[in-house]
Write a protein that holds these residues in place. Sequence first.
Motif, short mmCIF file in Angstrom:
data_model
loop_
_atom_site.label_atom_id
_atom_site.label_comp_id
_atom_site.label_asym_id
_atom_site.label_seq_id
_atom_site.Cartn_x
_atom_site.Cartn_y
_atom_site.Cartn_z
N THR A 211 0.82 -1.17 -0.06
CA THR A 211 -0.28 -0.27 0.01
C THR A 211 0.63 0.61 0.02
N SER A 212 1.98 1.13 0.61
CA SER A 212 3.52 2.29 0.11
C SER A 212 4.66 1.50 0.24
N GLY A 213 5.61 1.98 -0.33
CA GLY A 213 7.11 1.41 -0.64
C GLY A 213 7.91 2.63 -0.82
N ILE A 214 8.94 2.54 -0.56
CA ILE A 214 9.92 3.17 -0.91
C ILE A 214 11.16 2.39 -1.82
N LEU A 215 11.34 2.48 -3.01
CA LEU A 215 12.36 2.25 -4.24
C LEU A 215 13.33 2.57 -3.63
N VAL A 216 14.36 2.19 -3.98
CA VAL A 216 15.82 2.86 -3.65
C VAL A 216 17.11 2.01 -5.19
N LEU A 217 16.93 2.56 -5.63
CA LEU A 217 18.07 2.79 -7.59
C LEU A 217 19.66 2.81 -7.52
N GLN A 218 20.80 2.43 -7.10
CA GLN A 218 21.64 2.20 -7.04
C GLN A 218 22.51 2.99 -8.45
N TYR A 219 23.25 3.92 -8.77
CA TYR A 219 23.58 3.83 -9.78
C TYR A 219 25.42 3.84 -9.37
N LYS A 220 25.88 4.51 -10.19
CA LYS A 220 27.46 4.28 -9.67
C LYS A 220 28.30 5.38 -9.00
N GLU A 221 27.63 6.21 -9.51
CA GLU A 221 27.88 8.12 -8.53
C GLU A 221 26.77 8.30 -8.19
N TYR A 222 25.72 7.94 -7.87
CA TYR A 222 24.12 8.78 -7.27
C TYR A 222 23.29 7.42 -7.41
N GLN A 223 22.26 8.37 -5.83
CA GLN A 223 21.31 7.25 -5.85
C GLN A 223 19.48 7.88 -5.95
N ALA A 224 18.50 7.15 -6.61
CA ALA A 224 17.43 8.07 -6.52
C ALA A 224 16.65 6.99 -5.71
N VAL A 225 15.39 7.70 -4.89
CA VAL A 225 15.01 7.25 -4.37
C VAL A 225 13.29 7.41 -5.04
N CYS A 226 12.32 6.44 -4.65
CA CYS A 226 11.38 6.48 -5.09
C CYS A 226 10.22 6.47 -4.29
N ILE A 227 9.60 6.97 -4.07
CA ILE A 227 8.78 6.96 -3.01
C ILE A 227 6.52 7.04 -3.76
N ALA A 228 6.78 5.84 -3.26
CA ALA A 228 4.42 6.44 -3.51
C ALA A 228 3.61 5.74 -2.46
N ALA A 229 2.71 6.07 -2.26
CA ALA A 229 1.68 5.52 -0.95
C ALA A 229 0.18 5.70 -1.64
N LYS A 230 0.01 5.32 -1.25
CA LYS A 230 -1.74 4.72 -1.84
C LYS A 230 -2.96 5.16 -0.37
N ASN A 231 -2.17 4.77 1.06
CA ASN A 231 -2.66 5.14 2.07
C ASN A 231 -2.18 5.77 3.21
N SER A 232 -1.70 7.21 2.15
CA SER A 232 -1.25 8.65 3.14
C SER A 232 -0.98 9.57 2.10
N ASP A 233 -1.05 10.39 2.34
CA ASP A 233 -1.13 11.22 1.84
C ASP A 233 0.71 12.27 2.30
N ALA A 234 1.11 13.13 1.18
CA ALA A 234 2.44 13.82 1.42
C ALA A 234 2.44 15.13 0.24
N PRO A 235 2.95 15.98 0.63
CA PRO A 235 3.21 17.12 -0.67
C PRO A 235 4.02 15.58 -1.61
N VAL A 236 3.06 16.14 -2.72
CA VAL A 236 3.84 15.47 -4.57
C VAL A 236 4.29 16.00 -4.80
N ARG A 237 6.03 15.46 -4.82
CA ARG A 237 7.09 16.35 -5.48
C ARG A 237 8.58 15.52 -6.18
#
Length: 322
Positions: A211-237
């Motif tokens: 119902t929500s989750g944090i996805l971490v994508l690892q690159y050689k020199e940087y990281q990306a974090v993808c957050i999504a939730a259907k069970n709560s609200d937060a500023p979307v940006r």
Amino acid sequence: MKLAIIGSGKIVQDFLTITKDLPQIELEAIVGTTRSKETLEELKKIYGIKNYFTDYEQCLREDTIDAVYIAVPNHLHFSFTKKALLAGKHVICEKPFTTDYQQFLELKQLAESKQKILLEAITNQYLENYSEIKKQLSSLGAIKLIECNYSQYSSRYDAFKNGEIAPVFDAQKGGGALMDLNIYNIHFVVGLLGRPLGVHYFPHMENQVDTSGILVLQYKEYQAVCIAAKNSDAPVRSVVQGETRSIVVDSPTNVLTSFGIYQKNQLLETISVNSHPHRMYQEFVTFDQIIQHKDFVAMQKRLTHSESVMWIIDQAKTAAQF
């Protein structure tokens, strides 16, 4: 493009509102279930669709149709797309392409063998604002982090907690936060950085679905974090952080209405270059061009991107063991 629309739900009704601005697309048919017959008749009348069907295979036998837009529930994408390709139609399939990486590979191979165009409908990849973000990356200095948050309390979540399982909360039907909302964030990141080296997913599971989750994508020199939730609200940006500047998008990653360039937390410039107010317009302009010109080079480029996204989904599910 002579198009048949497969489905009559919310996304289809949203798309139909812009067809008046897409005169190059001829609406040959719309397909739905027998219980949606009344809706099909109404949409046919309002938008000047030539015909409607409650039998998908009957629609596919129509010679006047050269392409189909598949906008049915996620778990039906694979079977509906496969039938269309086997019937000799070009296919535009809504995101997520399939619920399984191997299914995607099968469809890709089938489209290539049949010499038919196969494309994923994913709005952010076609928006002019997204293209401008890609151009602006070099002005940020070395990229360090990307963070995308698409959290939106679902109108069906309360019912889900009471035991009413809608498709968007049914893991067997391609539901959950990863497939429904985080998919947009993944496309956003992959379009900028390509396929990552590693994938980790940390979901909040309820009734066997994330119902929500944090996805971490690892690159050689940087990281990306993808957050999504259907069970709560937060500023979307979304924020792309470079060593000297950053890009901030204060809208969902499937809309990208505008973005700001920041330096030392000070806004330098706000940019908005989308040519049409509706997020789906530009993708269908591009789809029509690719199909009309049978541009298989463009198709392969788009499929390579979609393949990376489906690979990430597969890796995320494996990592989280669901």
